[in-house]
Scaffold this active site. Structure first.
Site, PDB file in Angstrom:
ATOM      1  N   GLY A  23     -12.881   0.994   2.278  1.00 30.07           N
ATOM      2  CA  GLY A  23     -11.841   0.001   2.042  1.00 30.07           C
ATOM      3  C   GLY A  23     -10.715   0.164   3.049  1.00 30.07           C
ATOM      4  O   GLY A  23     -10.638   1.175   3.764  1.00 30.07           O
ATOM      5  N   ASN A  24      -9.860  -0.829   3.074  1.00 33.37           N
ATOM      6  CA  ASN A  24      -8.743  -0.865   4.031  1.00 33.37           C
ATOM      7  C   ASN A  24      -7.823   0.346   3.853  1.00 33.37           C
ATOM      8  O   ASN A  24      -7.931   1.085   2.866  1.00 33.37           O
ATOM      9  CB  ASN A  24      -7.960  -2.163   3.829  1.00 33.37           C
ATOM     10  CG  ASN A  24      -7.245  -2.619   5.093  1.00 33.37           C
ATOM     11  OD1 ASN A  24      -7.009  -1.826   6.020  1.00 33.37           O
ATOM     12  ND2 ASN A  24      -6.889  -3.888   5.156  1.00 33.37           N
ATOM     13  N   ILE A  25      -6.922   0.542   4.767  1.00 33.60           N
ATOM     14  CA  ILE A  25      -5.913   1.598   4.663  1.00 33.60           C
ATOM     15  C   ILE A  25      -5.079   1.320   3.403  1.00 33.60           C
ATOM     16  O   ILE A  25      -4.653   0.180   3.191  1.00 33.60           O
ATOM     17  CB  ILE A  25      -5.005   1.603   5.914  1.00 33.60           C
ATOM     18  CG1 ILE A  25      -5.849   1.845   7.172  1.00 33.60           C
ATOM     19  CG2 ILE A  25      -3.908   2.646   5.792  1.00 33.60           C
ATOM     20  CD1 ILE A  25      -5.113   1.573   8.473  1.00 33.60           C
ATOM     21  N   ALA A  26      -4.914   2.345   2.583  1.00 32.81           N
ATOM     22  CA  ALA A  26      -4.141   2.242   1.331  1.00 32.81           C
ATOM     23  C   ALA A  26      -4.779   1.322   0.286  1.00 32.81           C
ATOM     24  O   ALA A  26      -4.090   0.750  -0.544  1.00 32.81           O
ATOM     25  CB  ALA A  26      -2.695   1.809   1.613  1.00 32.81           C
ATOM     26  N   SER A  27      -6.104   1.213   0.334  1.00 31.24           N
ATOM     27  CA  SER A  27      -6.785   0.381  -0.672  1.00 31.24           C
ATOM     28  C   SER A  27      -7.000   1.140  -1.978  1.00 31.24           C
ATOM     29  O   SER A  27      -7.437   0.543  -2.967  1.00 31.24           O
ATOM     30  CB  SER A  27      -8.131  -0.115  -0.126  1.00 31.24           C
ATOM     31  OG  SER A  27      -8.924   0.979   0.272  1.00 31.24           O
ATOM     32  N   GLY A  28      -6.738   2.424  -1.986  1.00 30.85           N
ATOM     33  CA  GLY A  28      -6.867   3.203  -3.233  1.00 30.85           C
ATOM     34  C   GLY A  28      -8.076   4.120  -3.250  1.00 30.85           C
ATOM     35  O   GLY A  28      -8.517   4.550  -4.314  1.00 30.85           O
ATOM     36  N   THR A  30      -8.360   7.241  -2.290  1.00 34.47           N
ATOM     37  CA  THR A  30      -8.052   8.589  -2.772  1.00 34.47           C
ATOM     38  C   THR A  30      -7.963   8.615  -4.300  1.00 34.47           C
ATOM     39  O   THR A  30      -8.485   9.538  -4.932  1.00 34.47           O
ATOM     40  CB  THR A  30      -6.726   9.092  -2.152  1.00 34.47           C
ATOM     41  OG1 THR A  30      -6.821   8.896  -0.739  1.00 34.47           O
ATOM     42  CG2 THR A  30      -6.497  10.553  -2.433  1.00 34.47           C
ATOM     43  N   THR A  31      -7.347   7.587  -4.875  1.00 38.99           N
ATOM     44  CA  THR A  31      -7.255   7.514  -6.342  1.00 38.99           C
ATOM     45  C   THR A  31      -8.648   7.463  -6.948  1.00 38.99           C
ATOM     46  O   THR A  31      -8.937   8.129  -7.943  1.00 38.99           O
ATOM     47  CB  THR A  31      -6.480   6.242  -6.761  1.00 38.99           C
ATOM     48  OG1 THR A  31      -5.271   6.195  -6.026  1.00 38.99           O
ATOM     49  CG2 THR A  31      -6.193   6.224  -8.242  1.00 38.99           C
ATOM     50  N   GLU A  99     -15.018   9.949   1.118  1.00 36.08           N
ATOM     51  CA  GLU A  99     -14.041   8.928   1.499  1.00 36.08           C
ATOM     52  C   GLU A  99     -14.384   8.441   2.899  1.00 36.08           C
ATOM     53  O   GLU A  99     -14.407   9.216   3.837  1.00 36.08           O
ATOM     54  CB  GLU A  99     -12.634   9.541   1.481  1.00 36.08           C
ATOM     55  CG  GLU A  99     -11.556   8.533   1.761  1.00 36.08           C
ATOM     56  CD  GLU A  99     -10.164   9.096   1.491  1.00 36.08           C
ATOM     57  OE1 GLU A  99     -10.053  10.301   1.185  1.00 36.08           O
ATOM     58  OE2 GLU A  99      -9.196   8.330   1.606  1.00 36.08           O
TER      59      GLU A  99
HETATM   60  P1  DGT Z   1      -6.236   5.266   0.448  1.00 32.08           P
HETATM   61  O1  DGT Z   1      -6.553   6.423  -0.406  1.00 32.08           O
HETATM   62  O2  DGT Z   1      -7.184   4.116   0.260  1.00 32.08           O
HETATM   63  O3  DGT Z   1      -4.803   4.902   0.356  1.00 32.08           O
HETATM   64  O4  DGT Z   1      -6.567   5.737   1.878  1.00 32.08           O
HETATM   65  P2  DGT Z   1      -5.667   6.487   2.912  1.00 32.08           P
HETATM   66  O5  DGT Z   1      -4.743   5.533   3.543  1.00 32.08           O
HETATM   67  O6  DGT Z   1      -5.109   7.751   2.350  1.00 32.08           O
HETATM   68  O7  DGT Z   1      -6.720   6.875   3.916  1.00 32.08           O
HETATM   69  P3  DGT Z   1      -7.275   5.962   5.044  1.00 32.08           P
HETATM   70  O8  DGT Z   1      -8.728   6.166   5.065  1.00 32.08           O
HETATM   71  O9  DGT Z   1      -6.911   4.579   4.867  1.00 32.08           O
HETATM   72  O10 DGT Z   1      -6.790   6.618   6.370  1.00 32.08           O
HETATM   73  C1  DGT Z   1      -5.744   7.496   6.581  1.00 32.08           C
HETATM   74  C2  DGT Z   1      -5.155   7.174   7.925  1.00 32.08           C
HETATM   75  O11 DGT Z   1      -6.110   7.370   8.946  1.00 32.08           O
HETATM   76  C3  DGT Z   1      -4.710   5.732   8.035  1.00 32.08           C
HETATM   77  O12 DGT Z   1      -3.519   5.699   8.796  1.00 32.08           O
HETATM   78  C4  DGT Z   1      -5.819   5.054   8.778  1.00 32.08           C
HETATM   79  C5  DGT Z   1      -6.327   6.140   9.645  1.00 32.08           C
HETATM   80  N1  DGT Z   1      -7.758   6.074   9.949  1.00 32.08           N
HETATM   81  C6  DGT Z   1      -8.772   6.415   9.152  1.00 32.08           C
HETATM   82  N2  DGT Z   1      -9.942   6.345   9.795  1.00 32.08           N
HETATM   83  C7  DGT Z   1      -9.657   5.919  11.046  1.00 32.08           C
HETATM   84  C8  DGT Z   1     -10.430   5.645  12.206  1.00 32.08           C
HETATM   85  O13 DGT Z   1     -11.645   5.794  12.282  1.00 32.08           O
HETATM   86  N3  DGT Z   1      -9.716   5.220  13.278  1.00 32.08           N
HETATM   87  C9  DGT Z   1      -8.377   5.020  13.269  1.00 32.08           C
HETATM   88  N4  DGT Z   1      -7.815   4.550  14.358  1.00 32.08           N
HETATM   89  N5  DGT Z   1      -7.627   5.291  12.223  1.00 32.08           N
HETATM   90  C10 DGT Z   1      -8.261   5.739  11.133  1.00 32.08           C
END
Ligand code: DGT
Length: 226
Positions: A23-28, A30-31, A99
């Site tokens: 899912g998108n960034i901050a889609s949940g 981790t929850t 994740e």
């Molecule tokens: P959540 O739990 O759905 O709120 O997810 P987040 O925001 O804790 O985790 P996530 O997967 O959206 O990513 C954490 C950070 O890492 C976020 O700033 C996006 C970045 N990120 C994750 N994977 C990649 C990637 O392959 N490339 C780039 N450029 N950034 C990435």
């Protein structure tokens, strides 16, 4: 000898199941992972974000957000390595929930950098060669993708509230671009091959409602797809 061939074997012949939460960034995500970690005995692997923020003192995630044209290849090379490490780590339970995945790192984030003109074709091609070698020669298979489908607006709100330092710079357009790629990949299925069946869970709701949805979908998520 194939170095990764026995990852999926707990005992002789017993296959293990890998579920990736996407899912998108901050889609949940981790929850979602936290919830299943607390309420089941499955193995849960969170994204290796702390490693991306501190590689021997270098914050690659921060560098990428400051100047993605310069540091995109650096971060994606390292993310591909850390994701390969996650996928090939010996499994300690018959069911693993992860994740994101090496697949979304490539098909969503690398693709976005390339399409938006912030990654030169030569970098894209080298990462693609690496990715293709990995998928051909190692076991990075996935049995189920759980797609937390959000609107980019919801993610933007959540991002603002959580205030992760590197992410303050993220614009709505970035979340829209990531959203579009996820939709093309997992819903329309027109982007790249999808490595497994996809379970879509609408995820714009608050945490309490989301936990109810995880309960509703518990059996569909946790039933092994062997
Ligand atoms: P959540 O739990 O759905 O709120 O997810 P987040 O925001 O804790 O985790 P996530 O997967 O959206 O990513 C954490 C950070 O890492 C976020 O700033 C996006 C970045 N990120 C994750 N994977 C990649 C990637 O392959 N490339 C780039 N450029 N950034 C990435």
């Amino acid at each position: 000898m194939a170095p990764f061939s026995d990852k999926h074997l707990i005992n002789e012949g017993e296959k293990k199941t890998v579920i990736c939460v996407e899912g998108n960034i901050a889609s949940g995500k981790t929850t979602c992972l936290d919830y299943f970690a607390k309420t089941t005995s499955i193995e849960v692997l969170t994204e290796p974000v702390p490693k991306w923020r501190n590689v021997r003192g270098h914050n690659l995630l921060g560098l990428m957000y400051q100047d993605s044209s310069r540091w995109g290849i650096t971060l994606q090379t390292y993310i591909q390595l850390t994701m390969l490490d996650q996928h090939t780590r010996p499994m300690i339970s018959p069911l693993r929930m992860m994740e994101r995945s090496i697949h979304s790192a490539k098909h969503i984030f690398v693709e976005n950098l390339y399409r938006s003109g912030r990654m030169p074709e030569v970098d894209y091609v080298v990462l693609t060669e690496w990715f293709e070698w990995i998928t051909k020669n190692t076991d990075v298979s996935v049995d189920l993708i759980v797609y937390l489908q959000t609107s980019p607006e919801t993610c933007y709100e959540r991002l603002k509230n959580r205030c992760r330092e590197e992410e303050k710079i993220i614009a709505m357009e970035y979340l829209e671009a990531i959203h579009q790629l996820y939709e093309e990949w997992l819903i329309k299925q027109t982007l790249f091959k999808v490595p497994s069946p996809v379970l879509v869970i609408p995820a714009d709701n608050d945490m309490q409602k989301m936990i109810e949805k995880y309960e509703e979908n518990r059996d569909r998520i946790l039933t092994p797809y062997n």
